[in-house]
Scaffold this motif. Structure first.
Motif, PDB file in Angstrom:
ATOM      1  N   PHE A   1       0.833  -1.162   0.008  1.00  0.00           N
ATOM      2  CA  PHE A   1       0.022  -0.129   0.077  1.00  0.00           C
ATOM      3  C   PHE A   1       0.807   1.328  -0.089  1.00  0.00           C
ATOM      4  CE2 PHE A   1      -2.238   3.139   2.524  1.00  0.00           C
ATOM      5  CZ  PHE A   1      -3.112   3.491   1.763  1.00  0.00           C
ATOM      6  N   ARG A   2       1.718   1.193   0.666  1.00  0.00           N
ATOM      7  CA  ARG A   2       3.022   2.342   0.867  1.00  0.00           C
ATOM      8  C   ARG A   2       3.371   2.721  -0.550  1.00  0.00           C
ATOM      9  NH1 ARG A   2       5.744   0.567   4.531  1.00  0.00           N
ATOM     10  NH2 ARG A   2       7.383  -0.313   3.329  1.00  0.00           N
ATOM     11  N   HIS A   3       3.896   1.479  -1.342  1.00  0.00           N
ATOM     12  CA  HIS A   3       4.343   1.651  -2.674  1.00  0.00           C
ATOM     13  C   HIS A   3       3.419   2.357  -3.543  1.00  0.00           C
ATOM     14  CE1 HIS A   3       6.501  -0.597  -6.166  1.00  0.00           C
ATOM     15  NE2 HIS A   3       6.566   0.946  -6.198  1.00  0.00           N
ATOM     16  N   PHE A   4       1.988   1.793  -3.260  1.00  0.00           N
ATOM     17  CA  PHE A   4       0.978   2.241  -4.400  1.00  0.00           C
ATOM     18  C   PHE A   4       0.763   3.957  -4.011  1.00  0.00           C
ATOM     19  CE2 PHE A   4      -3.491   3.836  -4.446  1.00  0.00           C
ATOM     20  CZ  PHE A   4      -3.625   3.538  -5.729  1.00  0.00           C
ATOM     21  N   VAL A   5       1.001   4.334  -2.882  1.00  0.00           N
ATOM     22  CA  VAL A   5       0.709   5.928  -2.540  1.00  0.00           C
ATOM     23  C   VAL A   5       1.904   6.720  -2.943  1.00  0.00           C
ATOM     24  CG1 VAL A   5       0.611   7.347  -0.666  1.00  0.00           C
ATOM     25  CG2 VAL A   5      -0.656   5.242  -0.501  1.00  0.00           C
ATOM     26  N   ILE A   6       3.152   6.147  -2.876  1.00  0.00           N
ATOM     27  CA  ILE A   6       4.288   6.658  -3.595  1.00  0.00           C
ATOM     28  C   ILE A   6       3.988   6.823  -4.885  1.00  0.00           C
ATOM     29  CG2 ILE A   6       6.618   6.813  -3.917  1.00  0.00           C
ATOM     30  CD1 ILE A   6       7.111   5.388  -1.295  1.00  0.00           C
ATOM     31  N   THR A   7       3.753   5.861  -5.723  1.00  0.00           N
ATOM     32  CA  THR A   7       3.524   6.023  -7.187  1.00  0.00           C
ATOM     33  C   THR A   7       2.422   6.711  -7.411  1.00  0.00           C
ATOM     34  OG1 THR A   7       4.245   3.586  -7.379  1.00  0.00           O
ATOM     35  CG2 THR A   7       2.727   4.352  -9.118  1.00  0.00           C
TER      36      THR A   7
ATOM     37  N   ARG B   1      -1.977  -2.252 -13.311  1.00  0.00           N
ATOM     38  CA  ARG B   1      -0.755  -1.724 -13.004  1.00  0.00           C
ATOM     39  C   ARG B   1      -0.324  -1.232 -14.507  1.00  0.00           C
ATOM     40  NH1 ARG B   1       3.256  -5.023 -14.587  1.00  0.00           N
ATOM     41  NH2 ARG B   1       5.521  -4.548 -13.788  1.00  0.00           N
ATOM     42  N   ARG B   2      -0.430  -2.166 -15.518  1.00  0.00           N
ATOM     43  CA  ARG B   2       0.250  -1.813 -17.057  1.00  0.00           C
ATOM     44  C   ARG B   2      -0.572  -0.642 -17.299  1.00  0.00           C
ATOM     45  NH1 ARG B   2       0.535  -7.465 -17.815  1.00  0.00           N
ATOM     46  NH2 ARG B   2      -1.196  -7.520 -19.227  1.00  0.00           N
ATOM     47  N   VAL B   3      -1.728  -0.188 -17.037  1.00  0.00           N
ATOM     48  CA  VAL B   3      -2.537   0.986 -17.517  1.00  0.00           C
ATOM     49  C   VAL B   3      -1.681   2.332 -16.841  1.00  0.00           C
ATOM     50  CG1 VAL B   3      -4.636   2.215 -17.221  1.00  0.00           C
ATOM     51  CG2 VAL B   3      -4.541   0.048 -18.260  1.00  0.00           C
ATOM     52  N   MET B   4      -1.376   2.106 -15.600  1.00  0.00           N
ATOM     53  CA  MET B   4      -0.805   3.038 -14.918  1.00  0.00           C
ATOM     54  C   MET B   4       0.497   3.469 -15.457  1.00  0.00           C
ATOM     55  SD  MET B   4      -1.556   2.987 -10.674  1.00  0.00           S
ATOM     56  CE  MET B   4      -1.276   1.213 -10.405  1.00  0.00           C
ATOM     57  N   ILE B   5       1.249   2.293 -15.798  1.00  0.00           N
ATOM     58  CA  ILE B   5       2.555   2.429 -16.543  1.00  0.00           C
ATOM     59  C   ILE B   5       2.410   3.092 -17.912  1.00  0.00           C
ATOM     60  CG2 ILE B   5       4.365   1.364 -17.442  1.00  0.00           C
ATOM     61  CD1 ILE B   5       3.915  -0.771 -15.372  1.00  0.00           C
ATOM     62  N   ARG B   6       1.379   2.883 -18.516  1.00  0.00           N
ATOM     63  CA  ARG B   6       1.349   3.399 -19.983  1.00  0.00           C
ATOM     64  C   ARG B   6       1.033   4.824 -19.853  1.00  0.00           C
ATOM     65  NH1 ARG B   6      -1.466  -2.131 -22.230  1.00  0.00           N
ATOM     66  NH2 ARG B   6       0.439  -3.397 -22.488  1.00  0.00           N
TER      67      ARG B   6
ATOM     68  N   ALA C   1       9.481   9.283 -13.094  1.00  0.00           N
ATOM     69  CA  ALA C   1       9.804   8.700 -12.032  1.00  0.00           C
ATOM     70  C   ALA C   1       8.361   7.660 -11.512  1.00  0.00           C
ATOM     71  CB  ALA C   1      10.013   9.522 -10.929  1.00  0.00           C
ATOM     72  N   GLY C   2       7.160   8.466 -11.812  1.00  0.00           N
ATOM     73  CA  GLY C   2       5.948   7.571 -11.484  1.00  0.00           C
ATOM     74  C   GLY C   2       5.927   6.195 -12.316  1.00  0.00           C
ATOM     75  N   ALA C   3       6.214   6.226 -13.710  1.00  0.00           N
ATOM     76  CA  ALA C   3       6.131   5.216 -14.255  1.00  0.00           C
ATOM     77  C   ALA C   3       7.233   4.086 -13.864  1.00  0.00           C
ATOM     78  CB  ALA C   3       6.610   5.559 -16.096  1.00  0.00           C
ATOM     79  N   VAL C   4       8.282   4.416 -13.576  1.00  0.00           N
ATOM     80  CA  VAL C   4       9.378   3.539 -13.194  1.00  0.00           C
ATOM     81  C   VAL C   4       8.551   2.802 -11.796  1.00  0.00           C
ATOM     82  CG1 VAL C   4      11.643   3.443 -12.202  1.00  0.00           C
ATOM     83  CG2 VAL C   4      11.191   4.569 -14.136  1.00  0.00           C
ATOM     84  N   SER C   5       8.210   3.915 -10.919  1.00  0.00           N
ATOM     85  CA  SER C   5       7.752   3.227  -9.742  1.00  0.00           C
ATOM     86  C   SER C   5       6.461   2.248 -10.076  1.00  0.00           C
ATOM     87  CB  SER C   5       7.391   4.427  -8.819  1.00  0.00           C
ATOM     88  OG  SER C   5       6.628   3.932  -7.500  1.00  0.00           O
ATOM     89  N   ALA C   6       5.632   2.557 -10.749  1.00  0.00           N
ATOM     90  CA  ALA C   6       4.433   1.729 -11.113  1.00  0.00           C
ATOM     91  C   ALA C   6       5.020   0.370 -11.696  1.00  0.00           C
ATOM     92  CB  ALA C   6       3.901   2.405 -12.195  1.00  0.00           C
ATOM     93  N   LEU C   7       6.193   0.279 -12.511  1.00  0.00           N
ATOM     94  CA  LEU C   7       6.873  -0.892 -12.823  1.00  0.00           C
ATOM     95  C   LEU C   7       7.041  -1.844 -11.880  1.00  0.00           C
ATOM     96  CD1 LEU C   7       9.197   0.396 -15.381  1.00  0.00           C
ATOM     97  CD2 LEU C   7       7.397  -1.264 -15.854  1.00  0.00           C
ATOM     98  N   ARG C   8       7.536  -1.554 -10.691  1.00  0.00           N
ATOM     99  CA  ARG C   8       7.615  -2.275  -9.341  1.00  0.00           C
ATOM    100  C   ARG C   8       6.469  -2.783  -8.701  1.00  0.00           C
ATOM    101  NH1 ARG C   8      10.090   0.815  -5.921  1.00  0.00           N
ATOM    102  NH2 ARG C   8      10.887  -0.923  -4.768  1.00  0.00           N
ATOM    103  N   LEU C   9       5.248  -2.263  -9.028  1.00  0.00           N
ATOM    104  CA  LEU C   9       4.124  -2.526  -8.047  1.00  0.00           C
ATOM    105  C   LEU C   9       3.838  -4.217  -8.346  1.00  0.00           C
ATOM    106  CD1 LEU C   9       1.548   0.438  -8.836  1.00  0.00           C
ATOM    107  CD2 LEU C   9       2.770  -0.222  -6.591  1.00  0.00           C
ATOM    108  N   LYS C  10       3.050  -4.516  -7.626  1.00  0.00           N
ATOM    109  CA  LYS C  10       2.507  -6.181  -7.629  1.00  0.00           C
ATOM    110  C   LYS C  10       1.417  -5.985  -8.557  1.00  0.00           C
ATOM    111  CE  LYS C  10       0.883  -9.808  -5.059  1.00  0.00           C
ATOM    112  NZ  LYS C  10       0.433 -10.533  -3.605  1.00  0.00           N
ATOM    113  N   GLU C  11       1.095  -7.045  -9.390  1.00  0.00           N
ATOM    114  CA  GLU C  11      -0.080  -7.469 -10.147  1.00  0.00           C
ATOM    115  C   GLU C  11      -1.253  -7.712  -9.230  1.00  0.00           C
ATOM    116  OE1 GLU C  11      -1.060  -6.628 -12.883  1.00  0.00           O
ATOM    117  OE2 GLU C  11       0.603  -6.743 -14.445  1.00  0.00           O
ATOM    118  N   VAL C  12      -2.511  -7.217  -9.341  1.00  0.00           N
ATOM    119  CA  VAL C  12      -3.443  -7.620  -8.390  1.00  0.00           C
ATOM    120  C   VAL C  12      -4.805  -7.768  -9.287  1.00  0.00           C
ATOM    121  CG1 VAL C  12      -2.797  -6.129  -6.637  1.00  0.00           C
ATOM    122  CG2 VAL C  12      -4.185  -5.100  -8.125  1.00  0.00           C
TER     123      VAL C  12
END
Length: 437
Positions: free
Chosen positions: A254-260, A315-320, A423-434
């Motif tokens: 959750f913390r990683h998601f908020v940072i992203t 997750r991929r939608v956020m990255i793109r 930086a946000g796109a890079v951070s989203a790459l590291r999110l877990k698929e849900v």
């Protein structure tokens, strides 16, 4: 709803959901599964109406233009921060109250009515007052509007999570945005075409029309069949709200998601600076309609695609979305830096605004779907409230930071936000698929 209309809703839902029996349910109770088609279209209709209302009173276009028209241009700077943060910052307290109720649709309904009353107050302010008195009344009404919106934001994700299957939430949001955007395209063409600078009567009627949309949306939402869910009992709302901030410390995903999500604010914050750059090149009244049309078109042509993609991987939608937003900002920033005051055709910035709006639609829909899918039960409400509260505060901080940078140049702001999106796109790459679990 009659048996005939219920059957029609099931058939249409089966077509939209691409399921033979429209009964494949994930992450919701069996009894709620039977009501999915009816609830899907009630939520869809409510969302369409509110999205249409949002576009009709957009702080980035209509309200900003209105404040300038009534002689209160200095208040324009407060529109976006109040509109966004006012609904986010108090959400932990709101959620502590909402989560004690097993049925939460009424919070959305009351929030929708509250927004309608606030928009009527905006119309009254500009009709009965002038200059900064009218502008001050509009700002005060916008504060109330944002607080009412906070109830809708907290309760919507929870109601949607209880009533709509996991792999169908993205396309619900996408369809709502597409239909709302398409309707706004038509309205924009009818209302703004060859009008020049609209007068106070026009703006007053526009606000009253938007208020009516929120009233109808609230009535429709009240008819949703929501089954009782989990509740958290007792205690002081503020105390419980502050305790939930521990989620940022204890819940790493959750913390990683908020940072992203914080880094992805770039797509929202960059839009006004595209408008500012365009105004420097061509100070024309018709630009208001052009930018509103660009925003509407972006929603209508992209949201359903983003929605279907989010059901496969939010997750991929956020990255793109972040990648497109970042690339657009960096490209516009570099071109503006090299070209000076004239970056080319007067259409350059509206086209760039259109692309950025498409990216923002993806970022917004992706992170909303991701948040709903990553949590269940009361956790979903807590995640929504904590993340929105933190983002609301960060939005004010980031807004102040970009305001300081804008003292150097607006181009510097655009470039800074471009790197922020990267930086946000890079951070989203590291999110877990849900999605689809």
């Amino acid at each position: 709803m009659s048996a005939k209309s219920s059957h029609a809703a099931e058939q249409l839902y089966a077509l939209i959901a691409n399921e033979e029996d429209a009964r494949v349910c994930k992450d919701i109770p069996d009894e709620a599964c039977r009501e999915v088609p009816r609830n899907f279209f009630l939520i869809l209709a409510s969302n369409v109406l509110t999205k249409l209302g949002d576009l009709l009173i957009s702080p980035k276009t209509v309200l900003a233009w209105l404040l300038s028209s009534i002689g209160a241009p200095a208040l324009v700077a407060w529109l976006v921060p109040i509109r966004e943060s006012g609904s986010m910052v108090p959400q932990m307290v709101i959620a502590a109250w909402v989560r004690r109720k097993p049925v939460r649709k009424w919070f959305w309904t009351l929030g929708s009515f509250g927004q309608a009353i606030s928009v009527v107050a905006m119309a009254a302010s500009i009709w009965f007052f002038e200059g900064y008195a009218a502008g001050g009344g509009l700002i005060a009404a916008l504060v109330a509007f944002s607080l009412a919106r906070g109830f809708c934001s907290v309760s919507m994700k929870d109601v949607q999570g209880k009533c709509i299957p996991k792999t169908r939430r993205g396309r619900l949001s996408g369809l709502a945005t597409t239909i709302g955007g398409s309707a706004t395209v038509v309205l924009t063409a009818l209302l703004f075409w060859d009008r020049g600078d609209p007068g106070i009567v026009f703006y007053t009627l526009l606000l009253l029309l938007a208020a009516g949309l929120w009233v109808i949306a609230g009535l429709l939402f009240a008819n949703i069949q929501e089954h009782q869910g989990e509740t958290g009992g007792g205690g002081n709302a503020m105390t419980k709200a502050l305790k939930r901030l521990s989620l940022l410390r204890d819940d790493a995903p959750f913390r990683h998601f908020v940072i992203t999500r914080a880094l992805l604010l770039c797509s929202a914050l960059a839009s006004p600076y595209f408008v500012v750059q365009a105004q420097k090149e061509a100070d024309s009244d018709w630009l208001l309609g052009v930018f509103l049309l660009a925003s509407s078109l972006a929603s209508s042509v992209s949201a359903s695609f983003w929605g279907w993609m989010a059901d496969t991987s939010s997750r991929r939608v956020m990255i793109r979305g972040a990648a497109i937003a970042s690339a657009t900002c960096l490209l516009v920033g570099v071109i503006a830096l090299l070209a000076g005051e004239r970056a080319g055709s007067v259409w350059f910035y509206p086209i760039a605004f259109f692309i950025l709006s498409i990216a923002h639609a993806g970022v917004r829909l992706g992170r909303k779907t991701y948040l709903v899918d990553m949590a269940g039960g009361n956790k979903r409400t807590d995640y929504t409230a904590v993340s929105n509260t933190v983002i609301g505060v960060l939005l004010l901080v980031t807004g102040g930071f970009t305001a300081l940078i804008s003292m150097v140049s607006d181009v510097a702001v655009i470039l800074t936000l471009g790197f922020m999106g990267l930086a946000g796109a890079v951070s989203a790459l590291r999110l877990k698929e849900v999605t689809g679990d």
